[in-house]
Scaffold this active site. Structure first.
Site, PDB file in Angstrom:
ATOM      1  N   ASP A 182     -51.937 -16.646  37.707  1.00  0.00           N
ATOM      2  CA  ASP A 182     -53.045 -16.635  38.662  1.00  0.00           C
ATOM      3  C   ASP A 182     -54.174 -17.456  38.057  1.00  0.00           C
ATOM      4  O   ASP A 182     -54.323 -17.515  36.837  1.00  0.00           O
ATOM      5  CB  ASP A 182     -53.534 -15.211  38.975  1.00  0.00           C
ATOM      6  N   ASP A 217     -47.232 -16.742  47.028  1.00  0.00           N
ATOM      7  CA  ASP A 217     -47.883 -15.823  47.978  1.00  0.00           C
ATOM      8  C   ASP A 217     -49.336 -16.287  48.020  1.00  0.00           C
ATOM      9  O   ASP A 217     -50.180 -15.786  47.293  1.00  0.00           O
ATOM     10  CB  ASP A 217     -47.744 -14.386  47.447  1.00  0.00           C
ATOM     11  N   CYS A 271     -50.452 -13.547  54.172  1.00  0.00           N
ATOM     12  CA  CYS A 271     -50.728 -12.357  54.982  1.00  0.00           C
ATOM     13  C   CYS A 271     -51.732 -12.714  56.074  1.00  0.00           C
ATOM     14  O   CYS A 271     -52.780 -12.084  56.219  1.00  0.00           O
ATOM     15  CB  CYS A 271     -51.244 -11.211  54.117  1.00  0.00           C
TER      16      CYS A 271
END
Ligand SMILES: C[S@@+](CC[C@H](N)C(=O)[O-])C[C@H]1O[C@@H](n2cnc3c(N)ncnc32)[C@H](O)[C@@H]1O
Length: 378
Positions: A221, A266, A319
């Site tokens: 990340d 993601d 999402c």
């Protein structure tokens, strides 16, 4: 009182709803049941802010102070959406309101209650001026999703995300939305796999993938603080050995090309599939964010592709429900990375969405999610 204090901080200080509430509840001394009720009131009032304003503005001649505004919203939410009996909704809200504002709050909430005729069903049709007010979203959110999904599906998605999200807990105790668990299933990690999670924090999917016996997961990340969340989640779940943390920018991958069996991106996104669990998100996302994030996603996906070994799998998920952040990214990969061949989309509850799949929030009461899977051929 706690609910009103929370709303005040969210609205006047721009504080994040979940953080404010957690702090206030910890200090409140309330029992479990009251905490759940306060949480529902604060999240619900925040989500339904625009609809509540319409219900009370009919009875106001001047714009109210922020303090009155929050009390009116809280009362209107209880009357119209939470099924609280009128005398309790009005009485409790007035009692929690500082004295100088009580008269007006009392008078206006009584009118809202009377207009509803003591029947919460009437809240369903007080003569809403438009669907965006009824569903309590900014106009642009409804317009964008209607253009992308079709109006009926967009309206149903937004209505579903006005209900509190279902809380789903994994067998290891980690709270993770069902849609995210389905993304992990679609990655299909097998024992012995070398897996890269390009944007891993806070580690929901990375820890689930690392739980597959014999798989080794690199959780990367760009945000060091958020990477710390992956570390603490991995420790808590006893997965520190299977999970390697790397602070890295997915735009400039530091790992060797072609070194992973499976790569999950993601990606950071507008989050418009998570409006139920992130109560204040709809008021925070700016219209320009969708296209800005879509550009970042295209570049991140292009940069992730070479990390997959020939024969390996790339999975892209977001999402959110906008076409730009899903179909648009796939269009880009189709042109720039012909070596990536799309796999058949997973079955129900997913629905086909271009060369990938979409999970609408109204289908299973989960987050809304888009997913694309590719095999690298050469
Ligand atoms: C949707 S969240 C990931 C959620 C995570 N996969 C999970 O299941 O818990 C997106 C993440 O992307 C990270 N991110 C944003 N830009 C990035 C970049 N250029 N490289 C790597 N990570 C990035 C953000 O810090 C954020 O943690």
């Amino acid at each position: 009182v706690v609910a009103l204090e929370a709303l005040d901080r969210i609205e006047s200080e721009g504080a994040y709803a979940n953080l404010v509430l957690r702090r206030l509840l910890t200090d409140s001394g309330l029992d479990e049941r009251d905490r759940a009720f306060v949480t529902e009131l604060v999240y619900g009032t925040t989500r339904m802010r625009r609809a509540c304003d319409f219900l009370v503005d009919r009875f106001l001649s001047h714009p109210p102070s922020l303090l009155m505004r929050n009390a009116l919203r809280l009362g209107a939410y209880q009357l119209a959406f939470a099924g609280v009996p009128a005398h309790a909704a009005v009485g409790e809200t007035v009692a929690a309101t500082p004295r100088p504002a009580r008269g007006l709050v009392n008078a206006v909430l009584r009118k809202v209650a009377t207009a509803q005729g003591g029947n919460p069903e009437n809240a369903a049709s007080p003569g809403w001026p438009d669907d965006a007010t009824r569903l309590s979203v900014p106009d642009w959110v409804l317009e964008r999703l209607a253009a992308d999904l079709g109006r009926d599906r967009a309206l149903a998605a937004l209505a579903a995300m006005n209900e509190p999200g279902a809380v789903t807990v994994r067998t290891d105790g980690y709270v993770q939305d069902a849609a995210s668990q389905l993304v992990v299933d679609a990655v299909g990690v097998e024992p012995g796999d070398r897996v890269l999670d390009v944007a891993a924090a806070p580690g929901g999917k990375a820890t689930a993938m690392a739980d597959v016996g014999g798989a080794r997961v690199i959780a990367a990340d760009v945000n060091p603080r958020r990477l710390g969340l992956v570390r603490s989640n991995a420790r808590r779940l006893g997965l520190s050995d299977q999970l390697t943390l790397v602070g890295a920018d997915g735009l400039h991958p530091p790992w060797r090309p072609a070194s992973f069996d499976r790569v999950l991106l993601d990606a950071p996104c507008s989050g418009l599939g998570t409006l139920h669990s992130r109560a204040d998100l709809r008021w925070r996302v700016e219209p320009a964010a969708v296209d800005r994030l879509a550009a970042l996603q295209r570049t991140l996906a292009g940069a992730a592709a070479p990390s997959v070994r020939p024969g390996g799998l790339l999975v892209y998920s977001v999402c959110t429900l906008t076409a730009a952040e899903s179909l648009g990214v796939d269009d880009h990969l189709a042109v720039e990375h012909p070596e990536l061949v799309p796999l058949d989309p997973p079955g129900e509850p997913w629905e086909p969405w271009g060369r990938g799949a979409i999970l609408l929030p109204q289908t299973a009461g989960s987050d809304g999610m888009c997913l694309f899977r590719y095999r690298r051929t050469v």
